[in-house]
Design a protein around this motif. Structure first.
Motif, PDB file in Angstrom:
ATOM      1  N   GLY A  25       0.819  -1.213   0.000  1.00  0.00           N
ATOM      2  CA  GLY A  25       0.000   0.000   0.000  1.00  0.00           C
ATOM      3  C   GLY A  25       0.849   1.257   0.000  1.00  0.00           C
TER       4      GLY A  25
ATOM      5  N   THR B 208      -6.968   3.139  -0.772  1.00  0.00           N
ATOM      6  CA  THR B 208      -7.094   2.824   0.651  1.00  0.00           C
ATOM      7  C   THR B 208      -8.115   1.715   0.889  1.00  0.00           C
ATOM      8  OG1 THR B 208      -6.490   5.091   1.193  1.00  0.00           O
ATOM      9  CG2 THR B 208      -7.540   3.803   2.932  1.00  0.00           C
ATOM     10  N   VAL B 209      -9.224   1.747   0.194  1.00  0.00           N
ATOM     11  CA  VAL B 209     -10.228   0.690   0.320  1.00  0.00           C
ATOM     12  C   VAL B 209      -9.638  -0.648  -0.120  1.00  0.00           C
ATOM     13  CG1 VAL B 209     -12.408  -0.183  -0.634  1.00  0.00           C
ATOM     14  CG2 VAL B 209     -12.253   2.176   0.120  1.00  0.00           C
TER      15      VAL B 209
ATOM     16  N   SER C 242      -6.920  -1.859   2.360  1.00  0.00           N
ATOM     17  CA  SER C 242      -7.547  -2.218   3.634  1.00  0.00           C
ATOM     18  C   SER C 242      -8.305  -3.533   3.538  1.00  0.00           C
ATOM     19  CB  SER C 242      -8.490  -1.117   4.095  1.00  0.00           C
ATOM     20  OG  SER C 242      -7.767   0.045   4.365  1.00  0.00           O
TER      21      SER C 242
ATOM     22  N   VAL D 109      -5.178  -1.816   9.648  1.00  0.00           N
ATOM     23  CA  VAL D 109      -6.053  -0.974   8.816  1.00  0.00           C
ATOM     24  C   VAL D 109      -5.912   0.519   9.145  1.00  0.00           C
ATOM     25  CG1 VAL D 109      -8.477  -0.442   8.309  1.00  0.00           C
ATOM     26  CG2 VAL D 109      -7.639  -2.784   8.159  1.00  0.00           C
TER      27      VAL D 109
ATOM     28  N   VAL E 100      -2.805   1.726   7.485  1.00  0.00           N
ATOM     29  CA  VAL E 100      -2.989   1.853   6.032  1.00  0.00           C
ATOM     30  C   VAL E 100      -3.564   3.226   5.713  1.00  0.00           C
ATOM     31  CG1 VAL E 100      -4.332   1.004   4.060  1.00  0.00           C
ATOM     32  CG2 VAL E 100      -3.206  -0.619   5.580  1.00  0.00           C
ATOM     33  N   ALA E 101      -4.594   3.627   6.453  1.00  0.00           N
ATOM     34  CA  ALA E 101      -5.198   4.943   6.239  1.00  0.00           C
ATOM     35  C   ALA E 101      -4.208   6.058   6.526  1.00  0.00           C
ATOM     36  CB  ALA E 101      -6.438   5.107   7.110  1.00  0.00           C
TER      37      ALA E 101
ATOM     38  N   SER F 282      -1.691   6.317   3.652  1.00  0.00           N
ATOM     39  CA  SER F 282      -2.335   6.974   2.506  1.00  0.00           C
ATOM     40  C   SER F 282      -2.463   8.474   2.738  1.00  0.00           C
ATOM     41  CB  SER F 282      -3.730   6.388   2.259  1.00  0.00           C
ATOM     42  OG  SER F 282      -3.643   5.095   1.758  1.00  0.00           O
TER      43      SER F 282
ATOM     44  N   ALA G  57     -10.795   3.178   4.812  1.00  0.00           N
ATOM     45  CA  ALA G  57     -10.106   1.994   5.336  1.00  0.00           C
ATOM     46  C   ALA G  57     -11.069   1.109   6.113  1.00  0.00           C
ATOM     47  CB  ALA G  57      -8.932   2.423   6.211  1.00  0.00           C
TER      48      ALA G  57
ATOM     49  N   ALA H 276     -12.105  -2.761   5.177  1.00  0.00           N
ATOM     50  CA  ALA H 276     -11.935  -3.841   6.155  1.00  0.00           C
ATOM     51  C   ALA H 276     -13.262  -4.515   6.465  1.00  0.00           C
ATOM     52  CB  ALA H 276     -11.300  -3.289   7.427  1.00  0.00           C
TER      53      ALA H 276
END
Length: 117
Positions: free
Chosen positions: A16, A47-48, A51, A59, A62-63, A66, A98, A102
């Motif tokens: 990511g 991001t989606v 995630s 998660v 990850v956000a 980003s 995110a 998830a």
């Protein structure tokens, strides 16, 4: 390998981050920076997707990754991070994206388990 562990879930965060760096590069090369609506949509979709692959515990990270790329290079430019209203809004949007990724992945796993069992 332990049950439920996949290479994609283990590598989601580093992939990511690489994806966000490549996305920033592509947006800058095409001129689709901050004024364009393409940049936030592209980061939300990235991001989606990441995630959905990532472990639930990473998660939020990850956000955050980003957001660091989006805020630092697209929104503010020159790797400057800020916490103005638009910066906070973009962080909230990426956190929600995110969470959506998830939750969607968890729902899909639940459906697969029920149909297999």
């Amino acid at each position: 390998m332990a049950p439920g562990r996949t290479l994609a879930r283990d590598l989601a965060l580093p992939l990511g981050a690489v994806g966000a760096a490549l996305l920033v590069t592509a947006l800058m090369l095409t001129g689709q920076g901050a004024p364009s609506p393409v940049a936030p949509v592209a980061f939300l979709l990235l991001t989606v997707a990441v995630s959905a692959l990532a472990r639930p515990v990473v998660v939020p990270v990850v956000a955050l990754v980003s957001w660091l790329f989006y805020d630092g290079f697209v929104l503010n430019g020159h790797s400057d991070l800020a916490f103005r209203a638009q910066d906070r809004t973009s962080l909230l949007m990426l956190l929600l994206a995110a969470a959506a990724g998830a939750c969607g992945a968890a729902a899909l796993r639940t459906v697969r388990r029920r149909s297999a069992g």
